[in-house]
Design an enzyme around this catalytic site. Structure first.
Site, PDB file in Angstrom:
ATOM      1  N   THR A 144       6.325 -22.658  12.522  1.00 31.23           N
ATOM      2  CA  THR A 144       6.133 -22.237  13.905  1.00 31.23           C
ATOM      3  C   THR A 144       5.657 -20.802  13.970  1.00 31.23           C
ATOM      4  O   THR A 144       6.087 -19.946  13.175  1.00 31.23           O
ATOM      5  CB  THR A 144       7.442 -22.380  14.705  1.00 31.23           C
ATOM      6  OG1 THR A 144       7.316 -21.695  15.963  1.00 31.23           O
ATOM      7  CG2 THR A 144       8.630 -21.789  13.964  1.00 31.23           C
ATOM      8  N   SER A 179      15.122 -16.947  17.792  1.00 33.56           N
ATOM      9  CA  SER A 179      16.217 -17.891  18.023  1.00 33.56           C
ATOM     10  C   SER A 179      16.725 -18.369  16.666  1.00 33.56           C
ATOM     11  O   SER A 179      16.087 -18.123  15.632  1.00 33.56           O
ATOM     12  CB  SER A 179      15.745 -19.105  18.838  1.00 33.56           C
ATOM     13  OG  SER A 179      14.972 -19.980  18.020  1.00 33.56           O
ATOM     14  N   TYR A 181      16.863 -21.487  15.736  1.00 39.38           N
ATOM     15  CA  TYR A 181      15.873 -22.479  15.308  1.00 39.38           C
ATOM     16  C   TYR A 181      14.739 -21.815  14.535  1.00 39.38           C
ATOM     17  O   TYR A 181      14.376 -22.243  13.426  1.00 39.38           O
ATOM     18  CB  TYR A 181      15.324 -23.229  16.526  1.00 39.38           C
ATOM     19  CG  TYR A 181      13.967 -23.836  16.304  1.00 39.38           C
ATOM     20  CD1 TYR A 181      13.810 -24.994  15.552  1.00 39.38           C
ATOM     21  CD2 TYR A 181      12.819 -23.242  16.838  1.00 39.38           C
ATOM     22  CE1 TYR A 181      12.557 -25.545  15.336  1.00 39.38           C
ATOM     23  CE2 TYR A 181      11.568 -23.778  16.624  1.00 39.38           C
ATOM     24  CZ  TYR A 181      11.439 -24.922  15.881  1.00 39.38           C
ATOM     25  OH  TYR A 181      10.197 -25.459  15.660  1.00 39.38           O
ATOM     26  N   HIS A 182      14.162 -20.756  15.106  1.00 40.93           N
ATOM     27  CA  HIS A 182      13.064 -20.064  14.440  1.00 40.93           C
ATOM     28  C   HIS A 182      13.524 -19.417  13.137  1.00 40.93           C
ATOM     29  O   HIS A 182      12.762 -19.332  12.175  1.00 40.93           O
ATOM     30  CB  HIS A 182      12.463 -19.014  15.374  1.00 40.93           C
ATOM     31  CG  HIS A 182      11.743 -19.586  16.551  1.00 40.93           C
ATOM     32  ND1 HIS A 182      12.292 -19.630  17.810  1.00 40.93           N
ATOM     33  CD2 HIS A 182      10.518 -20.154  16.661  1.00 40.93           C
ATOM     34  CE1 HIS A 182      11.447 -20.188  18.649  1.00 40.93           C
ATOM     35  NE2 HIS A 182      10.358 -20.525  17.980  1.00 40.93           N
ATOM     36  N   LYS A 185      13.329 -21.872  10.400  1.00 38.52           N
ATOM     37  CA  LYS A 185      11.954 -22.100   9.968  1.00 38.52           C
ATOM     38  C   LYS A 185      11.505 -21.009   8.994  1.00 38.52           C
ATOM     39  O   LYS A 185      10.753 -21.267   8.042  1.00 38.52           O
ATOM     40  CB  LYS A 185      11.014 -22.160  11.172  1.00 38.52           C
ATOM     41  CG  LYS A 185      11.355 -23.232  12.187  1.00 38.52           C
ATOM     42  CD  LYS A 185      11.250 -24.617  11.594  1.00 38.52           C
ATOM     43  CE  LYS A 185      10.035 -25.335  12.078  1.00 38.52           C
ATOM     44  NZ  LYS A 185       9.965 -26.739  11.632  1.00 38.52           N
TER      45      LYS A 185
END
Length: 390
Positions: A144, A179, A181-182, A185
């Protein structure tokens, strides 16, 4: 090719299955239905009802005569994943099998822990399965653009050359996630880079921006083949959310000042990017990184586009600047480089008024199914939690 698609039930996963199948490749899709179950639990199901993967594969085969092999299972279960790898020995594996939502990862500790475990263990399992079953298998992992954050310098495609005290070297571009989530990644990228250096595997890491759209050539053959189109705060991407809000006569939810700039791309272009990466693979011992976007817009620019097209179509679209629930810069420099995929042959579908009108028209067909309560929940990036979703 024999291609294995993990997360095959997702917004990107199912269209990718059809895209490769249509072009004559042997496709295997697996999914554990996390997103379906999470959407039910949070009362934010997609706008269009979709059959399960097995049913969709049967519909696809009936229409095209082409078979997509489906297995329901979890990529964090190594025994299951290794069995799939040994049975099919894929040439390429596309890794979509991650918890895909930044807001979901910020709801509470339970969902943060799930995000961390699911995303990292699934990536680790893929690396080990490749090592044991087919060392030449090309891993395509969906990253991302959010990994980079919003640095005050140009964002290169994955790598940055540094001159320091008379010495020169190349490093992964600095990451600063917005975040959890990031953050996972970023950890994916670091993990893959470690195993590329250590075991000589081959990986393409696609730093994708927010995707919009509902149509692909394959999905348009039958209404039951459409992707899982979310418009809620948890799983919906911003432009898709704005279009549904406009149709529902719900003021567009612009966070803060709306100056946040990101790179975007059409769903059709995600299919192109993954396919180009798969059919032009990297060598063993190489980590290739592409910034997978085609245009950049601020949130305000997207809102203005939706307003202009929506008003032409007879809607009275309003914009509501609300307190930003996220921790992010709202005014910043943003200049990502994204030439690699264009050089491979990407032919972008840009966000024209006609493209936006097409999304409006598709949403209009299902406007009676819009759940207004799902549109905005106010998930905050602070220590607060979302009431009622723990």
């Amino acid at each position: 090719m024999r291609i294995l698609i993990l997360g095959a039930d997702g917004y990107l996963g199912w269209p990718t299955c059809m895209y490769f199948s249509q072009r004559g490749h042997d496709v295997v899709g697996i999914d554990n239905y996390f997103r379906r179950n999470a959407a039910i639990a949070l009362d934010c199901e997609p706008l269009l009802p979709t059959p399960n993967l097995i049913q969709r594969a049967k519909i696809w085969e009936k229409i095209t005569g082409k078979r997509i092999n489906i297995h329901v299972g979890d990529a964090t279960n190594y025994a299951f994943l290794l069995k799939i790898f040994k049975e099919y020995k894929p040439d390429t594996v596309v890794h979509y099998a991650e918890q895909p939502s930044a807001p979901y990862s910020m709801i509470n500790q339970e969902k943060a822990a799930f995000t961390l475990q699911n995303n990292l263990i699934s990536t680790l399992n893929i690396v080990y399965a490749v090592k044991e079953a087919n060392r030449d298998c090309h891993i395509i992992k969906l990253g991302t653009m959010g990994e980079y954050g919003t640095p005050n310098i140009d964002i290169e495609e994955g790598w940055l050359e540094i001159n320091h005290k008379g010495k020169k070297d190349k490093f992964l571009f600095p990451r600063q996630a917005s975040s959890l989530y990031h953050t996972t990644k970023i950890q994916d990228t670091d993990m893959l880079w470690f195993y590329v250096r250590t075991w000589g595997i081959r990986v393409t890491d696609l730093m994708q921006g927010p995707v919009y759209g509902i149509s692909t050539d394959e999905a348009d053959r039958d209404s039951q083949l459409v992707p899982n189109f979310h418009y809620d705060e948890v799983f919906g991407t911003v432009l898709n959310r704005f279009v549904v809000q406009a149709v529902a006569n719900y003021p567009l939810t612009v966070y803060g000042k709306g100056g946040q700039i990101r790179g975007y791309l059409n769903l059709k272009d995600t299919m192109q990017c993954v396919y180009l990466s798969a059919t032009q693979p990297v060598k063993n011992g190489e980590l290739r990184i592409f910034n997978q976007v085609t245009e950049t817009f601020s949130v305000n620019e997207l809102a203005d586009k939706v307003c202009a097209v929506g008003n032409k179509l007879g809607y009275n679209v309003n914009i509501n600047h609300i307190e930003n629930p996220r921790k992010e810069k709202e005014e910043h420099y943003y200049n990502p480089k994204y030439t690699g995929l264009l050089e491979l042959g990407l032919k972008p579908n840009y966000l024209t008024d006609d493209e936006l009108t097409g999304i409006f028209r598709k949403v209009e067909q299902y406007k009676d199914q819009i759940n207004r309560d799902a549109i905005f929940r106010g998930i905050k990036w602070s220590a607060e939690t979302l009431s009622g979703t723990a």
